[in-house]
Design a protein around this motif. Structure first.
Motif, short mmCIF file in Angstrom:
data_model
loop_
_atom_site.label_atom_id
_atom_site.label_comp_id
_atom_site.label_asym_id
_atom_site.label_seq_id
_atom_site.Cartn_x
_atom_site.Cartn_y
_atom_site.Cartn_z
N ILE A 22 0.84 -1.20 0.00
CA ILE A 22 0.00 0.00 0.00
C ILE A 22 0.87 1.25 0.00
CG2 ILE A 22 -1.63 1.35 1.39
CD1 ILE A 22 -2.98 -1.35 2.11
N LYS A 23 1.95 1.23 0.78
CA LYS A 23 2.88 2.38 0.79
C LYS A 23 3.49 2.58 -0.59
CE LYS A 23 4.09 2.21 5.66
NZ LYS A 23 5.10 1.88 6.66
N THR A 24 3.80 1.48 -1.27
CA THR A 24 4.35 1.57 -2.62
C THR A 24 3.33 2.21 -3.55
OG1 THR A 24 5.73 -0.38 -2.27
CG2 THR A 24 5.28 0.23 -4.55
N HIS A 25 2.07 1.77 -3.46
CA HIS A 25 1.01 2.32 -4.31
C HIS A 25 0.84 3.82 -4.06
CE1 HIS A 25 -1.15 -1.85 -4.69
NE2 HIS A 25 0.05 -1.84 -5.22
N VAL A 26 0.79 4.19 -2.79
CA VAL A 26 0.64 5.60 -2.43
C VAL A 26 1.82 6.41 -2.94
CG1 VAL A 26 0.58 7.23 -0.48
CG2 VAL A 26 -0.86 5.18 -0.44
N GLY A 27 3.02 5.86 -2.81
CA GLY A 27 4.21 6.56 -3.29
C GLY A 27 4.20 6.77 -4.80
N ILE A 28 3.82 5.74 -5.53
CA ILE A 28 3.79 5.85 -6.99
C ILE A 28 2.72 6.83 -7.45
CG2 ILE A 28 3.28 4.59 -9.13
CD1 ILE A 28 4.57 2.10 -7.73
N LEU A 29 1.49 6.61 -6.99
CA LEU A 29 0.39 7.49 -7.42
C LEU A 29 0.60 8.92 -6.91
CD1 LEU A 29 -2.60 5.05 -6.91
CD2 LEU A 29 -1.75 5.93 -9.08
N GLY A 30 1.04 9.05 -5.65
CA GLY A 30 1.30 10.39 -5.11
C GLY A 30 2.41 11.10 -5.85
N GLY A 31 3.45 10.36 -6.21
CA GLY A 31 4.56 10.94 -6.96
C GLY A 31 4.13 11.44 -8.33
N ILE A 32 3.32 10.63 -9.03
CA ILE A 32 2.86 11.04 -10.36
C ILE A 32 1.91 12.23 -10.27
CG2 ILE A 32 1.51 10.33 -12.37
CD1 ILE A 32 2.68 7.48 -11.90
N VAL A 33 0.98 12.19 -9.33
CA VAL A 33 0.05 13.31 -9.17
C VAL A 33 0.81 14.57 -8.76
CG1 VAL A 33 -1.87 14.20 -7.77
CG2 VAL A 33 -1.99 11.91 -8.77
N GLY A 34 1.78 14.42 -7.86
CA GLY A 34 2.61 15.56 -7.48
C GLY A 34 3.34 16.15 -8.68
N LEU A 35 3.85 15.29 -9.55
CA LEU A 35 4.53 15.75 -10.76
C LEU A 35 3.56 16.49 -11.67
CD1 LEU A 35 7.04 15.78 -12.62
CD2 LEU A 35 6.25 13.57 -13.51
N LEU A 36 2.35 15.97 -11.84
CA LEU A 36 1.35 16.64 -12.68
C LEU A 36 1.04 18.05 -12.15
CD1 LEU A 36 -1.22 13.73 -13.31
CD2 LEU A 36 0.55 14.57 -14.86
N TRP A 37 0.88 18.14 -10.83
CA TRP A 37 0.59 19.45 -10.24
C TRP A 37 1.78 20.40 -10.34
CZ3 TRP A 37 -3.80 21.68 -8.27
CH2 TRP A 37 -4.94 20.88 -8.31
N LEU A 38 2.97 19.88 -10.15
CA LEU A 38 4.17 20.72 -10.29
C LEU A 38 4.30 21.25 -11.71
CD1 LEU A 38 6.83 21.86 -9.14
CD2 LEU A 38 7.91 19.69 -9.78
#
Length: 193
Positions: free
Chosen positions: A16-32
């Motif tokens: 679950i931490k891996t999933h959150v890290g991957i999805l959070g990282g991609i969404v963070g990149l989109l917002w940045l």
């Protein structure tokens, strides 16, 4: 990627931490990227797909990361996280494979058949996840795939209308070809298993 042992709580927690890290990282990149684009006066949007032009080919790679404004990005964020996580549930590696297939299918389809203008946004990928999750039940016929397909149909069934040219300014072509790419990905992954 390692398979999660359903009887080991620490293994599930790591996954679950891996999933959150991957999805959070991609969404963070989109917002940045969108924040940077605002400071650049929207200049990054010219890296989107411009159908049937040689310079527009680069958009096949860049378009899923670009959005016309924050409202566009907000409308893509929740479905991206939800459907992306559903894609990850069996194996995290499925997410990357499906993402690549649907992004390319959506991008190439838009480049070949899209209407004039610049096409951008993650919605082609989202529709690809939608197509993948719906059709996976048909190809795999497993209890998990059927349950996920039903959940996706209940939560996001209305998305299906997005593959039709119902609204001006919406890249329905990206939605349609992403959806088709999702079906191709489901077929291909089910054959590999």
């Amino acid at each position: 990627m390692r398979r999660t042992d359903p009887n080991d709580p620490s293994s599930i927690s790591r996954e679950i931490k891996t999933h959150v890290g991957i999805l959070g990282g991609i969404v963070g990149l989109l917002w940045l990227i969108e924040i940077i684009d605002v400071f650049l006066g929207g200049r990054l949007n010219f890296y989107g797909i411009i159908p049937r032009t040689s310079i527009g080919l680069r958009g096949i790679l860049f378009a899923p990361f670009l959005h016309s404004n924050f409202a566009h990005l907000i409308s893509n964020t929740i479905p991206f996280i939800t459907l992306g996580w559903f894609v990850m549930l069996r194996e995290t590696s499925d997410f990357f494979l499906v993402s690549a297939i649907v992004a390319i299918a959506s991008g190439v389809g838009v480049w070949l058949f899209g209407s004039a203008g610049i096409h951008l946004g993650a919605s082609g990928v989202i529709f690809g996840y939608f197509g993948f999750l719906l059709s996976r039940a048909y190809f795999e016929r497993s209890a998990l795939a059927v349950a996920l397909s039903l959940a996706v149909a209940l939560l996001y069934g209305g998305l299906i209308w997005g593959v039709l040219p119902t609204r001006i300014g919406i890249s329905w072509e990206g939605h349609l070809f992403g959806f088709v790419g999702g079906i191709v990905a489901a077929r291909w992954l089910s054959k590999r298993r």
